[in-house]
Design a protein around this motif. Sequence first.
Motif, PDB file in Angstrom:
ATOM      1  N   LEU A 303      30.181  29.364  49.242  1.00 24.24           N
ATOM      2  CA  LEU A 303      29.172  28.308  49.139  1.00 24.24           C
ATOM      3  C   LEU A 303      29.664  27.035  49.818  1.00 24.24           C
ATOM      4  N   TYR A 304      30.134  27.204  51.060  1.00 19.37           N
ATOM      5  CA  TYR A 304      30.748  26.108  51.797  1.00 19.37           C
ATOM      6  C   TYR A 304      29.707  25.051  52.158  1.00 19.37           C
ATOM      7  N   GLN A 305      30.150  23.792  52.117  1.00 20.37           N
ATOM      8  CA  GLN A 305      29.265  22.666  52.371  1.00 20.37           C
ATOM      9  C   GLN A 305      29.286  22.320  53.861  1.00 20.37           C
ATOM     10  N   ASN A 306      28.209  22.699  54.571  1.00 18.37           N
ATOM     11  CA  ASN A 306      28.063  22.417  56.017  1.00 18.37           C
ATOM     12  C   ASN A 306      29.256  22.924  56.820  1.00 18.37           C
ATOM     13  N   HIS A 307      29.682  24.121  56.526  1.00 17.72           N
ATOM     14  CA  HIS A 307      30.839  24.713  57.214  1.00 17.72           C
ATOM     15  C   HIS A 307      30.472  25.086  58.651  1.00 17.72           C
ATOM     16  N   VAL A 308      31.400  24.803  59.557  1.00 18.99           N
ATOM     17  CA  VAL A 308      31.206  25.131  60.966  1.00 18.99           C
ATOM     18  C   VAL A 308      32.179  26.224  61.361  1.00 18.99           C
ATOM     19  N   GLY A 309      31.684  27.237  62.074  1.00 18.68           N
ATOM     20  CA  GLY A 309      32.565  28.272  62.574  1.00 18.68           C
ATOM     21  C   GLY A 309      32.734  29.434  61.612  1.00 18.68           C
ATOM     22  N   MET A 310      33.785  30.203  61.870  1.00 19.70           N
ATOM     23  CA  MET A 310      34.072  31.429  61.148  1.00 19.70           C
ATOM     24  C   MET A 310      34.954  31.135  59.936  1.00 19.70           C
ATOM     25  N   SER A 311      35.163  32.135  59.078  1.00 18.41           N
ATOM     26  CA  SER A 311      36.067  32.008  57.935  1.00 18.41           C
ATOM     27  C   SER A 311      36.723  33.354  57.674  1.00 18.41           C
ATOM     28  N   SER A 312      38.036  33.331  57.455  1.00 16.89           N
ATOM     29  CA  SER A 312      38.762  34.570  57.173  1.00 16.89           C
ATOM     30  C   SER A 312      38.348  35.175  55.831  1.00 16.89           C
ATOM     31  N   VAL A 313      37.778  34.359  54.942  1.00 20.69           N
ATOM     32  CA  VAL A 313      37.342  34.874  53.644  1.00 20.69           C
ATOM     33  C   VAL A 313      36.261  35.935  53.828  1.00 20.69           C
ATOM     34  N   LEU A 314      35.383  35.746  54.801  1.00 21.10           N
ATOM     35  CA  LEU A 314      34.332  36.731  55.074  1.00 21.10           C
ATOM     36  C   LEU A 314      34.951  38.056  55.520  1.00 21.10           C
ATOM     37  N   VAL A 315      36.004  37.968  56.316  1.00 19.50           N
ATOM     38  CA  VAL A 315      36.692  39.185  56.763  1.00 19.50           C
ATOM     39  C   VAL A 315      37.392  39.854  55.592  1.00 19.50           C
ATOM     40  N   ARG A 316      38.057  39.059  54.753  1.00 18.35           N
ATOM     41  CA  ARG A 316      38.757  39.624  53.600  1.00 18.35           C
ATOM     42  C   ARG A 316      37.789  40.310  52.644  1.00 18.35           C
ATOM     43  N   ALA A 317      36.610  39.728  52.482  1.00 13.78           N
ATOM     44  CA  ALA A 317      35.590  40.358  51.636  1.00 13.78           C
ATOM     45  C   ALA A 317      35.196  41.710  52.214  1.00 13.78           C
ATOM     46  N   SER A 318      35.058  41.784  53.543  1.00 20.04           N
ATOM     47  CA  SER A 318      34.690  43.047  54.190  1.00 20.04           C
ATOM     48  C   SER A 318      35.790  44.088  54.041  1.00 20.04           C
ATOM     49  N   ILE A 319      37.048  43.667  54.165  1.00 21.35           N
ATOM     50  CA  ILE A 319      38.170  44.595  54.006  1.00 21.35           C
ATOM     51  C   ILE A 319      38.133  45.241  52.625  1.00 21.35           C
ATOM     52  N   SER A 320      37.822  44.443  51.602  1.00 25.55           N
ATOM     53  CA  SER A 320      37.798  44.939  50.224  1.00 25.55           C
ATOM     54  C   SER A 320      36.438  45.499  49.822  1.00 25.55           C
ATOM     55  N   LYS A 321      35.493  45.507  50.789  1.00 22.44           N
ATOM     56  CA  LYS A 321      34.140  46.022  50.546  1.00 22.44           C
ATOM     57  C   LYS A 321      33.472  45.291  49.381  1.00 22.44           C
ATOM     58  N   LYS A 322      33.590  43.964  49.409  1.00 28.51           N
ATOM     59  CA  LYS A 322      32.983  43.131  48.383  1.00 28.51           C
ATOM     60  C   LYS A 322      31.808  42.359  48.969  1.00 28.51           C
ATOM     61  N   VAL A 323      30.720  42.344  48.254  1.00 29.68           N
ATOM     62  CA  VAL A 323      29.516  41.676  48.716  1.00 29.68           C
ATOM     63  C   VAL A 323      29.689  40.159  48.591  1.00 29.68           C
ATOM     64  N   VAL A 324      28.970  39.419  49.451  1.00 26.21           N
ATOM     65  CA  VAL A 324      29.136  37.967  49.564  1.00 26.21           C
ATOM     66  C   VAL A 324      27.854  37.239  49.171  1.00 26.21           C
ATOM     67  N   LEU A 325      28.026  36.117  48.475  1.00 26.50           N
ATOM     68  CA  LEU A 325      26.945  35.143  48.302  1.00 26.50           C
ATOM     69  C   LEU A 325      27.413  33.898  49.026  1.00 26.50           C
ATOM     70  N   GLY A 326      26.773  33.592  50.163  1.00 20.57           N
ATOM     71  CA  GLY A 326      27.297  32.540  51.017  1.00 20.57           C
ATOM     72  C   GLY A 326      26.257  31.563  51.510  1.00 20.57           C
ATOM     73  N   THR A 327      26.737  30.540  52.184  1.00 15.01           N
ATOM     74  CA  THR A 327      25.876  29.513  52.755  1.00 15.01           C
ATOM     75  C   THR A 327      24.972  30.095  53.843  1.00 15.01           C
ATOM     76  N   HIS A 328      23.777  29.538  53.951  1.00 16.71           N
ATOM     77  CA  HIS A 328      22.869  29.957  55.017  1.00 16.71           C
ATOM     78  C   HIS A 328      23.125  29.175  56.303  1.00 16.71           C
TER      79      HIS A 328
END
Length: 394
Positions: A303-328
């Motif tokens: 739920l990042y506030q006006n985040h720009v660019g990529m984030s390794s957290v999204l990749v880590r979630a994918s590695i662990s096959k965990k679903v994400v609730l994230g900023t639009h």
Amino acid sequence: MSTSPTYRLSVFDSIDDGHHTDYLAYLIHQFSHKPEVELLLIVPESFIQSFKNNRQIWGFDLGNNIHFHALDTLTIQHLNGQSIYKRSIAEWNLYVEISEAWEASHGLLMYFDYFQLGMLFGKKAHFQLGGIYFRPNFYYRKASWKSAFMKKWMLRLSTYRTSMKVLFSLDHKAVKHIRPLLGKTQVMRISDPVRAYEVSAEELKAFREHWHIPSNKKVCLIFGYLDPRKGIEAFLQSTQHLTPEELSQICLLVAGAISPGYQIHLGKLIQQFPDLEVISIFQEIKGKDIQLCFESADLVLMLYQNHVGMSSVLVRASISKKVVLGTHYGLLGKLIQSMHLGLVVDAQSPIQIAEQLEQYLNLGIGYSKEQMEKMEQENSEKAFADTLYEGLFL
């Protein structure tokens, strides 16, 4: 008979937390197996000590072709005490001086965004230069025309003055917007590198027991360097809009390094939500413990506030096959949606966050396992190092 190195690459980074340390560790490990490259890392003394003390535990190699130039505590404090503009020039000049004394043939700025002013007004570098661009947000629709103009102007002039060889963009969608501005400078997309660790069922069980992570609740993870940009406050406020039954089904796991001041603030804030179970791991997390945090979670919050660019957290979630609730917002929002990695929401709206949490608790969130695997493969530490090698030397 040993072969003389073909390239002498100096790398500069004065920050020793968050993704900075991860990127440096990946670079050391991967380039340890490239004897044709002599690598000099101009980095904080604290990073060097931590890496050498823990590298075997974390699983990182350290080749004879890897060298360090330590930035001591006093130097870091002196640099940090200056305004961001003066600091940019001071750090750039320091980098050029050390690199040229070492007779570097190539250089790499791990955080290019920060050095543009120094590149424009500081010393002239006489070696081929590359840089990693984190936040090329001048093409975002929300960016003001003045801000966009200034960023494009700085980008064009700073890279021209240094005869920059290659610029690596973590925001893949920005490449087509950057390329027309840079003339002869090559522009390449680069992955946000993440290391996957094998963890056993026994290790996961022990980790959950150690931190008292419940097995009968949905564990919502906020991971990484913890500051106001992470959206912790927005999530806490969103729980006020859940029913008591829904609230009893979730547990918030907050894990990562944190400043003393923000830790005090967050501790007081969490006390205002006594009905929400919160588990705090306020420390730098490395190695397998990173993987264990994600394996312990059911839902990863971005739920990042006006985040720009990529984030390794999204990749880590994918590695662990965990679903994400994230900023639009921005690239993250587009990736979560287009790759079917979870749900997106206005991260500044507690009510909308609560609505998506209700959907997750009552209906679940669909995701694409194939897209998660693709995300993992494209953002490995090897892919990261190989792209740097190609752009800098080939």
